[in-house]
Design a protein around this motif. Structure first.
Motif, PDB file in Angstrom:
ATOM      1  N   UNK A   1     -48.192   3.219  70.954  1.00 18.08           N
ATOM      2  CA  UNK A   1     -49.332   3.058  71.862  1.00 18.08           C
ATOM      3  C   UNK A   1     -50.627   3.566  71.248  1.00 18.08           C
ATOM      4  N   UNK A   2     -50.547   4.662  70.514  1.00 17.00           N
ATOM      5  CA  UNK A   2     -51.766   5.301  70.009  1.00 17.00           C
ATOM      6  C   UNK A   2     -52.197   4.806  68.633  1.00 17.00           C
ATOM      7  N   UNK A   3     -51.550   3.771  68.101  1.00 18.41           N
ATOM      8  CA  UNK A   3     -51.803   3.399  66.702  1.00 18.41           C
ATOM      9  C   UNK A   3     -53.239   2.977  66.459  1.00 18.41           C
ATOM     10  N   UNK A   4     -53.904   2.358  67.437  1.00 19.92           N
ATOM     11  CA  UNK A   4     -55.275   1.900  67.221  1.00 19.92           C
ATOM     12  C   UNK A   4     -56.229   3.071  67.024  1.00 19.92           C
ATOM     13  N   UNK A   5     -56.148   4.076  67.912  1.00 14.56           N
ATOM     14  CA  UNK A   5     -57.075   5.188  67.739  1.00 14.56           C
ATOM     15  C   UNK A   5     -56.529   6.248  66.792  1.00 14.56           C
ATOM     16  N   UNK A   6     -55.235   6.190  66.464  1.00 13.36           N
ATOM     17  CA  UNK A   6     -54.735   7.089  65.431  1.00 13.36           C
ATOM     18  C   UNK A   6     -55.293   6.692  64.064  1.00 13.36           C
TER      19      UNK A   6
ATOM     20  N   UNK B   1     -69.957   6.763  68.554  1.00  7.86           N
ATOM     21  CA  UNK B   1     -68.897   6.874  67.557  1.00  7.86           C
ATOM     22  C   UNK B   1     -69.205   7.962  66.520  1.00  7.86           C
ATOM     23  N   UNK B   2     -68.180   8.715  66.158  1.00  4.53           N
ATOM     24  CA  UNK B   2     -68.300   9.705  65.086  1.00  4.53           C
ATOM     25  C   UNK B   2     -68.154   9.046  63.717  1.00  4.53           C
ATOM     26  N   UNK B   3     -68.879   9.561  62.755  1.00  2.00           N
ATOM     27  CA  UNK B   3     -68.679   9.251  61.347  1.00  2.00           C
ATOM     28  C   UNK B   3     -68.611  10.585  60.615  1.00  2.00           C
ATOM     29  N   UNK B   4     -68.304  10.542  59.332  1.00  2.00           N
ATOM     30  CA  UNK B   4     -68.249  11.766  58.550  1.00  2.00           C
ATOM     31  C   UNK B   4     -69.622  12.088  57.968  1.00  2.00           C
TER      32      UNK B   4
ATOM     33  N   UNK C   1     -64.798   5.943  69.905  1.00  4.73           N
ATOM     34  CA  UNK C   1     -65.677   5.074  70.693  1.00  4.73           C
ATOM     35  C   UNK C   1     -65.508   3.611  70.316  1.00  4.73           C
ATOM     36  N   UNK C   2     -65.432   3.318  69.037  1.00  2.07           N
ATOM     37  CA  UNK C   2     -65.295   1.925  68.599  1.00  2.07           C
ATOM     38  C   UNK C   2     -63.905   1.373  68.869  1.00  2.07           C
ATOM     39  N   UNK C   3     -62.899   2.228  68.805  1.00  3.46           N
ATOM     40  CA  UNK C   3     -61.517   1.763  68.934  1.00  3.46           C
ATOM     41  C   UNK C   3     -61.109   1.535  70.383  1.00  3.46           C
TER      42      UNK C   3
END
Length: 374
Positions: free
Chosen positions: A264-269, A110-113, A95-97
């Motif tokens: 492309x996916x590095x931000x949410x990875x 957003x998920x957290x642990x 969600x944040x990314x």
């Protein structure tokens, strides 16, 4: 009854012999080249840098006995879960990314642990299994009880005789023994399994069915949910970058930078890695998965032997993976002409979005491209 006893005894003896033989095989750890003739990208590239000849603590395969034994382990600590900051289980990992996408689950917070100690750790933190007792021999390996613990540093793990380091960075939802076993055992099959999951999702499947498909692979429900969200997000956001790039995924030596499809996916990875603990490209556990990462990125793990008694944790000179936000930066463009490494078998996946108005054929091609190399 006697024959049954003898059969069980024979099976345990065979497993013990196979485990010993497998451990010996790991000593000859020849790694596949991914950038020119090197298994990683040396500082300064393959032209000016020196490819590390010492590959101890780096793994491209595992004995069958390892995941088999890990699946019998019993976690005695409370499992780490994904939740919102106020404790709700309904959350979206990215969600944040990247914000909301076009499937309902992506509109959640957003998920957290769930474990504060795992999500608020220092850059030097490492994840380890703290065993209830040391294994005196291979017969003690099945059903070992362990706690999943984030230690402040490698030294802290080394000081605990019953702790075995699993990866650098804090523990996450994919750090447990079951999910570690899946990553070990599916190096050659996660690719095809992910394509199956993504295809079912593309042709009318629900997000919950996508999660269930990853659970069928063997992942725990929390880790499967994280993988499913990555698959869906990757397909929706990276379709344009990945279409038609089956042979333009990596740049040329000496740097072998990633092309636009893989970057492309590095931000949410980065969010995936932080929540998973065991990274999507798990170089933080010493896994070398045929992607050209800098040699300095890898954490060398002395042993991932499930029968280890703990103690020694780093194979050679300590090498700690960077935090997820410091992951090696790929190339900014997709211009390259070096094909993906042949025989890539790490099996990490992209995914398919079941989105109205988006070509299923295009999305499936994205799945094939990303699954084949990551």
């Amino acid at each position: 009854m006697i024959s049954s006893f003898l059969l069980v005894a024979a099976l345990w003896l065979t497993a013990s012999i196979n485990h010993v033989m497998a451990s010996r095989q790991l000593q000859d750890n020849t790694l596949n080249p991914v950038c020119d003739s090197c298994w990683c990208v040396p500082d300064g590239g393959t032209d000016s840098g020196t490819c590390p000849s010492d590959t101890s603590g780096i793994y491209q395969s595992f004995p069958d006995s390892y995941p088999t034994l890990y699946t019998t382990f019993v976690e005695t600590s409370a499992p780490i879960t994904l939740q919102t900051s106020d404790g709700s289980s309904d959350c979206f990992p990215f969600a944040d990314a990247i914000g909301a996408l076009s499937y309902e689950e992506s509109t959640l917070p957003q998920c957290v642990l769930s474990t504060a100690g795992s999500s608020a750790s220092s850059d030097n933190a490492v994840c380890a299994y703290k065993f209830a007792s040391a294994a005196s021999d291979s017969s003690d390996c099945p059903n070992r009880q362990y706690e999943l613990v984030t230690y402040a540093s490698i030294d802290a793990v080394s000081a605990d005789a019953n702790a075995m380091m699993i990866h650098s960075g804090a523990c996450g939802v994919c750090s447990n023994a079951q999910d570690l076993a899946v990553r070990m055992s599916t190096l050659d099959s996660l690719q095809s399994a992910s394509i199956t999951c993504a295809t079912q999702f593309a042709f009318g499947g629900t997000f919950s069915s996508l999660v269930s498909c990853y659970e069928t692979v063997g992942f725990t429900d929390q880790c499967a949910s994280l993988w499913a969200n990555f698959a869906a997000a990757n397909a929706q956001l990276c379709a344009g970058d990945c279409a038609g790039q089956t042979s333009n995924l990596f740049g040329d030596p000496p740097l072998c930078e990633l092309g636009s499809c893989l970057s492309c996916s590095k931000d949410f990875q980065a969010e995936f890695d932080e929540l998973a603990g065991l990274y999507k490209s798990p170089y933080n556990a010493g896994f070398n998965v045929d992607i050209a990462y800098p040699c300095s990125s890898f954490t060398r793990i002395a042993t991932l032997d499930p029968c280890s008694s703990g103690g020694a944790v780093v194979a050679t000179e300590p090498t700690i993976s960077p935090s997820p936000t410091s992951e090696p930066v790929p190339a900014s463009t997709g211009s390259s002409n070096t094909p993906a490494p042949s025989g890539s078998s790490n099996g990490e996946s992209g995914g398919v979005m079941n989105v109205s108005g988006t070509s299923v054929t295009l999305l499936l091609s994205v799945v094939f491209v990303v699954v084949s190399v990551m």
